[in-house]
Design an enzyme around this catalytic site. Structure first.
Site, PDB file in Angstrom:
ATOM      1  N   SER A  12       0.819  -1.219   0.000  1.00  7.52           N
ATOM      2  CA  SER A  12       0.000   0.000   0.000  1.00  7.52           C
ATOM      3  C   SER A  12       0.851   1.266   0.000  1.00  7.52           C
ATOM      4  CB  SER A  12      -0.943   0.012   1.205  1.00  7.52           C
ATOM      5  OG  SER A  12      -0.200  -0.043   2.406  1.00  7.52           O
ATOM      6  N   SER A  13       2.167   1.119   0.215  1.00  6.91           N
ATOM      7  CA  SER A  13       3.049   2.289   0.217  1.00  6.91           C
ATOM      8  C   SER A  13       4.492   1.832   0.058  1.00  6.91           C
ATOM      9  CB  SER A  13       2.901   3.069   1.531  1.00  6.91           C
ATOM     10  OG  SER A  13       3.365   2.281   2.614  1.00  6.91           O
ATOM     11  N   GLY A  14       5.383   2.806  -0.056  1.00  8.00           N
ATOM     12  CA  GLY A  14       6.814   2.549  -0.002  1.00  8.00           C
ATOM     13  C   GLY A  14       7.372   1.568  -1.007  1.00  8.00           C
ATOM     14  N   SER A 132      14.123  -8.542   4.830  1.00  5.34           N
ATOM     15  CA  SER A 132      14.754  -8.383   6.136  1.00  5.34           C
ATOM     16  C   SER A 132      15.138  -6.908   6.229  1.00  5.34           C
ATOM     17  CB  SER A 132      15.970  -9.305   6.262  1.00  5.34           C
ATOM     18  OG  SER A 132      16.638  -9.094   7.483  1.00  5.34           O
ATOM     19  N   TYR A 146      12.190  -5.026  17.024  1.00  3.53           N
ATOM     20  CA  TYR A 146      12.297  -4.951  15.556  1.00  3.53           C
ATOM     21  C   TYR A 146      13.476  -5.786  15.067  1.00  3.53           C
ATOM     22  CZ  TYR A 146      13.384  -3.188  10.919  1.00  3.53           C
ATOM     23  OH  TYR A 146      13.671  -3.114   9.581  1.00  3.53           O
ATOM     24  N   ALA A 148      15.008  -8.155  16.564  1.00  3.83           N
ATOM     25  CA  ALA A 148      14.770  -9.582  16.840  1.00  3.83           C
ATOM     26  C   ALA A 148      13.964 -10.229  15.711  1.00  3.83           C
ATOM     27  CB  ALA A 148      14.040  -9.746  18.175  1.00  3.83           C
ATOM     28  N   LYS A 150      13.795  -9.236  12.566  1.00  5.57           N
ATOM     29  CA  LYS A 150      14.576  -9.274  11.324  1.00  5.57           C
ATOM     30  C   LYS A 150      15.704 -10.306  11.399  1.00  5.57           C
ATOM     31  CE  LYS A 150      12.081  -6.433   9.004  1.00  5.57           C
ATOM     32  NZ  LYS A 150      11.209  -6.983   7.940  1.00  5.57           N
TER      33      LYS A 150
END
Length: 272
Positions: A12-14, A132, A146, A148, A150
């Site tokens: 939905s973005s990025g 990742s 966060y 953890a 990845k």
């Protein structure tokens, strides 16, 4: 170039959205999923197929896979891209928030993968891309949950790659550096929410200032570097196992691997 059926989460973005546009332009059949379907209508106009999906709901995931298989008969590429960053001190961050971080970034990814793999295995072909981060190889203060997730995605992907090798399925890890997306806004919102008062207020303030400075000054790579990389992976018959792209990704991971813990700690804290 052969046209492929591609499923992208977090579109939905990025990074997800921009890469979807590129892949649609290249003639691929692109299914995009996210909770915010209203933010994917432009992809529909371009020729994509948006479907609403909450990555933490198994019924939603099953529905998406069933819909694509019924219509296309296959899924050639799965890009597990949905995710967000939960930042705040370990002490202050509620465990239910941490659990939700794992639900989205790890278990949602794993559930969708489980449902897609049988079709790729029967086809004896396929590519799974797991997003990742350079944060899957290194760490920053206030980012325990966060990082953890990845780190978990990295380990999960390596094991999956070995398991699927005999079925001719590629497993690729995407490790972006700093990319200009909504990620920074979410990060700042979480830090301010959990750790702006109390024992970690000083560290939080420094981290917020450093993060804002970086994003406000326009630092960070454009999403174009990601869309080019994804297009390259989709096209490759034998893609690399890892793609480290975007601002700071390569130097930060190099330092983490080569400099040892204490020196790397100093380097990270010198930026806060």
């Amino acid at each position: 170039m052969s046209k492929k059926v591609i499923l992208i989460t977090g579109a939905s973005s990025g990074m997800g959205k921009e890469s979807a546009k590129t892949l649609i332009e290249q003639g691929h059949t692109v299914y995009t999923v996210a909770r915010r379907i209203e933010q994917m209508q432009d992809l529909s106009t371009l020729g994509g197929f948006p479907i609403q999906m909450d990555i933490t709901k198994e019924n939603d995931i099953q529905n998406v896979v069933d819909t694509i298989i019924k219509k296309e008969g296959k899924i050639d590429v799965l890009w597990n891209n949905a995710g967000y960053g939960l930042f705040g001190s370990v002490e202050d961050t509620p465990i239910e928030e941490a659990r939700q971080q794992f639900e989205v970034n790890v278990f949602g990814l794993a559930t969708l993968t489980q449902k897609v793999v049988p079709y790729m295995r029967k086809a004896n072909a396929g590519t799974i891309i797991n997003t990742s981060s350079m944060g899957g190889k290194m760490y920053t203060p206030m980012g325990a949950w966060y990082h953890a997730t990845k780190h978990a995605v990295e380990g999960f992907s390596d094991c999956l790659r070995l398991e699927l090798k005999e079925f001719n399925i590629n497993v690729v890890v995407l490790e972006p550096g700093i990319i200009v997306t909504e990620f920074g806004d979410v990060l700042l919102e979480n830090i301010n929410k959990f750790s702006s008062k109390g024992a970690y207020a000083s560290l939080t303030k420094k981290l917020v200032i450093a993060t804002k400075k970086m994003y406000d000054s326009g630092q960070g790579s454009k999403t174009l570097v990601i869309s080019k990389t994804i297009a390259k992976i989709v096209k490759a018959r034998k893609p690399k196992t890892r793609y480290r792209v975007g601002l700071l990704a390569k130097p930060m991971v190099w330092m983490r691997i080569n400099l040892g813990d204490r020196l790397f700690d100093k380097i990270v804290m010198s930026q806060v």
